[in-house]
Design a protein around this motif. Structure first.
Motif, PDB file in Angstrom:
ATOM      1  N   ASP A  50       8.692  14.252   3.929  1.00 39.21           N
ATOM      2  CA  ASP A  50       7.267  14.438   4.197  1.00 39.21           C
ATOM      3  C   ASP A  50       6.539  14.690   2.882  1.00 39.21           C
ATOM      4  O   ASP A  50       7.002  15.455   2.040  1.00 39.21           O
ATOM      5  N   VAL A  51       5.407  14.068   2.731  1.00 44.18           N
ATOM      6  CA  VAL A  51       4.595  14.242   1.531  1.00 44.18           C
ATOM      7  C   VAL A  51       3.730  15.480   1.718  1.00 44.18           C
ATOM      8  O   VAL A  51       2.942  15.549   2.657  1.00 44.18           O
ATOM      9  N   GLY A  52       3.855  16.433   0.836  1.00 47.43           N
ATOM     10  CA  GLY A  52       3.077  17.655   0.934  1.00 47.43           C
ATOM     11  C   GLY A  52       1.772  17.591   0.172  1.00 47.43           C
ATOM     12  O   GLY A  52       0.798  18.236   0.512  1.00 47.43           O
ATOM     13  N   SER A  53       1.740  16.780  -0.876  1.00 46.85           N
ATOM     14  CA  SER A  53       0.516  16.610  -1.660  1.00 46.85           C
ATOM     15  C   SER A  53       0.627  15.301  -2.439  1.00 46.85           C
ATOM     16  O   SER A  53       1.686  14.697  -2.514  1.00 46.85           O
ATOM     17  N   LEU A  54      -0.480  14.917  -3.027  1.00 48.69           N
ATOM     18  CA  LEU A  54      -0.494  13.702  -3.841  1.00 48.69           C
ATOM     19  C   LEU A  54      -0.492  14.039  -5.331  1.00 48.69           C
ATOM     20  O   LEU A  54      -0.754  13.182  -6.164  1.00 48.69           O
ATOM     21  N   ASP A  55      -0.150  15.253  -5.678  1.00 49.95           N
ATOM     22  CA  ASP A  55      -0.183  15.717  -7.061  1.00 49.95           C
ATOM     23  C   ASP A  55       0.774  14.963  -7.977  1.00 49.95           C
ATOM     24  O   ASP A  55       0.523  14.860  -9.173  1.00 49.95           O
ATOM     25  N   LEU A 102       3.572   2.155  -8.034  1.00 46.16           N
ATOM     26  CA  LEU A 102       3.222   2.156  -6.619  1.00 46.16           C
ATOM     27  C   LEU A 102       1.882   1.464  -6.423  1.00 46.16           C
ATOM     28  O   LEU A 102       0.879   1.842  -7.027  1.00 46.16           O
ATOM     29  N   ARG A 103       1.867   0.419  -5.615  1.00 47.17           N
ATOM     30  CA  ARG A 103       0.648  -0.338  -5.372  1.00 47.17           C
ATOM     31  C   ARG A 103       0.235  -0.359  -3.911  1.00 47.17           C
ATOM     32  O   ARG A 103      -0.898  -0.639  -3.590  1.00 47.17           O
ATOM     33  N   ARG A 104       1.163  -0.080  -2.994  1.00 42.97           N
ATOM     34  CA  ARG A 104       0.843  -0.140  -1.580  1.00 42.97           C
ATOM     35  C   ARG A 104       1.720   0.835  -0.816  1.00 42.97           C
ATOM     36  O   ARG A 104       2.909   0.970  -1.087  1.00 42.97           O
ATOM     37  N   ILE A 105       1.099   1.503   0.151  1.00 40.31           N
ATOM     38  CA  ILE A 105       1.821   2.322   1.113  1.00 40.31           C
ATOM     39  C   ILE A 105       1.599   1.640   2.449  1.00 40.31           C
ATOM     40  O   ILE A 105       0.465   1.474   2.891  1.00 40.31           O
ATOM     41  N   SER A 106       2.663   1.212   3.081  1.00 42.65           N
ATOM     42  CA  SER A 106       2.548   0.440   4.310  1.00 42.65           C
ATOM     43  C   SER A 106       3.305   1.098   5.452  1.00 42.65           C
ATOM     44  O   SER A 106       4.396   1.631   5.257  1.00 42.65           O
ATOM     45  N   GLY A 107       2.709   1.071   6.624  1.00 37.29           N
ATOM     46  CA  GLY A 107       3.388   1.557   7.812  1.00 37.29           C
ATOM     47  C   GLY A 107       3.337   3.055   8.012  1.00 37.29           C
ATOM     48  O   GLY A 107       4.044   3.587   8.850  1.00 37.29           O
ATOM     49  N   ALA A 108       2.529   3.745   7.239  1.00 34.17           N
ATOM     50  CA  ALA A 108       2.410   5.192   7.385  1.00 34.17           C
ATOM     51  C   ALA A 108       0.962   5.551   7.678  1.00 34.17           C
ATOM     52  O   ALA A 108       0.066   5.107   6.983  1.00 34.17           O
ATOM     53  N   GLN A 109       0.748   6.340   8.687  1.00 35.75           N
ATOM     54  CA  GLN A 109      -0.595   6.764   9.046  1.00 35.75           C
ATOM     55  C   GLN A 109      -1.014   8.028   8.311  1.00 35.75           C
ATOM     56  O   GLN A 109      -2.187   8.294   8.151  1.00 35.75           O
ATOM     57  N   ALA A 113      -3.252   0.674  -2.377  1.00 37.62           N
ATOM     58  CA  ALA A 113      -3.764   0.318  -1.058  1.00 37.62           C
ATOM     59  C   ALA A 113      -2.817   0.877   0.004  1.00 37.62           C
ATOM     60  O   ALA A 113      -1.635   1.048  -0.238  1.00 37.62           O
ATOM     61  N   PHE A 114      -3.368   1.148   1.187  1.00 44.95           N
ATOM     62  CA  PHE A 114      -2.481   1.540   2.284  1.00 44.95           C
ATOM     63  C   PHE A 114      -3.021   1.014   3.594  1.00 44.95           C
ATOM     64  O   PHE A 114      -4.208   0.805   3.767  1.00 44.95           O
ATOM     65  N   GLY A 162      -9.581   8.273  -1.279  1.00 47.65           N
ATOM     66  CA  GLY A 162     -10.234   8.263  -2.580  1.00 47.65           C
ATOM     67  C   GLY A 162      -9.247   8.412  -3.727  1.00 47.65           C
ATOM     68  O   GLY A 162      -9.369   7.750  -4.750  1.00 47.65           O
ATOM     69  N   ILE A 163      -8.266   9.284  -3.545  1.00 44.52           N
ATOM     70  CA  ILE A 163      -7.252   9.496  -4.579  1.00 44.52           C
ATOM     71  C   ILE A 163      -6.398   8.243  -4.736  1.00 44.52           C
ATOM     72  O   ILE A 163      -6.118   7.803  -5.850  1.00 44.52           O
ATOM     73  N   LEU A 164      -6.006   7.649  -3.611  1.00 48.61           N
ATOM     74  CA  LEU A 164      -5.195   6.434  -3.682  1.00 48.61           C
ATOM     75  C   LEU A 164      -5.985   5.287  -4.296  1.00 48.61           C
ATOM     76  O   LEU A 164      -5.481   4.551  -5.147  1.00 48.61           O
ATOM     77  N   ALA A 165      -7.230   5.114  -3.883  1.00 46.10           N
ATOM     78  CA  ALA A 165      -8.062   4.027  -4.397  1.00 46.10           C
ATOM     79  C   ALA A 165      -8.292   4.170  -5.902  1.00 46.10           C
ATOM     80  O   ALA A 165      -8.285   3.182  -6.641  1.00 46.10           O
ATOM     81  N   ALA A 166      -8.481   5.390  -6.379  1.00 46.77           N
ATOM     82  CA  ALA A 166      -8.695   5.626  -7.804  1.00 46.77           C
ATOM     83  C   ALA A 166      -7.497   5.200  -8.640  1.00 46.77           C
ATOM     84  O   ALA A 166      -7.640   4.852  -9.803  1.00 46.77           O
TER      85      ALA A 166
END
Length: 58
Positions: free
Chosen positions: A17-22, A30-37, A56-57, A48-52
């Motif tokens: 499980d991802v606890g933060s995006l730090d 990493l360019r895409r996160i797929s299949g995760a809500q 893409a996800f 916003g953090i991912l787009a910066a």
């Protein structure tokens, strides 16, 4: 893919499980996160953090 990181993981804990995006800086390719809500137990990805970072996800 999880079996490569933890061959005996049974999915009954929060090991992946991802606890933060730090720590996104540790995944420079990493360019895409797929299949995760979400990041884990109901925590939505912060678009916003991912787009910066050009991630893409869907």
């Amino acid at each position: 893919m999880y079996c490569e990181c933890s061959p005996v993981w049974d999915g009954k804990d929060d090991l992946f499980d991802v606890g933060s995006l730090d720590d996104l800086g540790l995944l420079p390719n990493l360019r895409r996160i797929s299949g995760a809500q979400d990041c884990g137990p109901g925590v939505r990805f912060k678009e916003g953090i991912l787009a910066a970072r050009g991630i893409a996800f869907d």
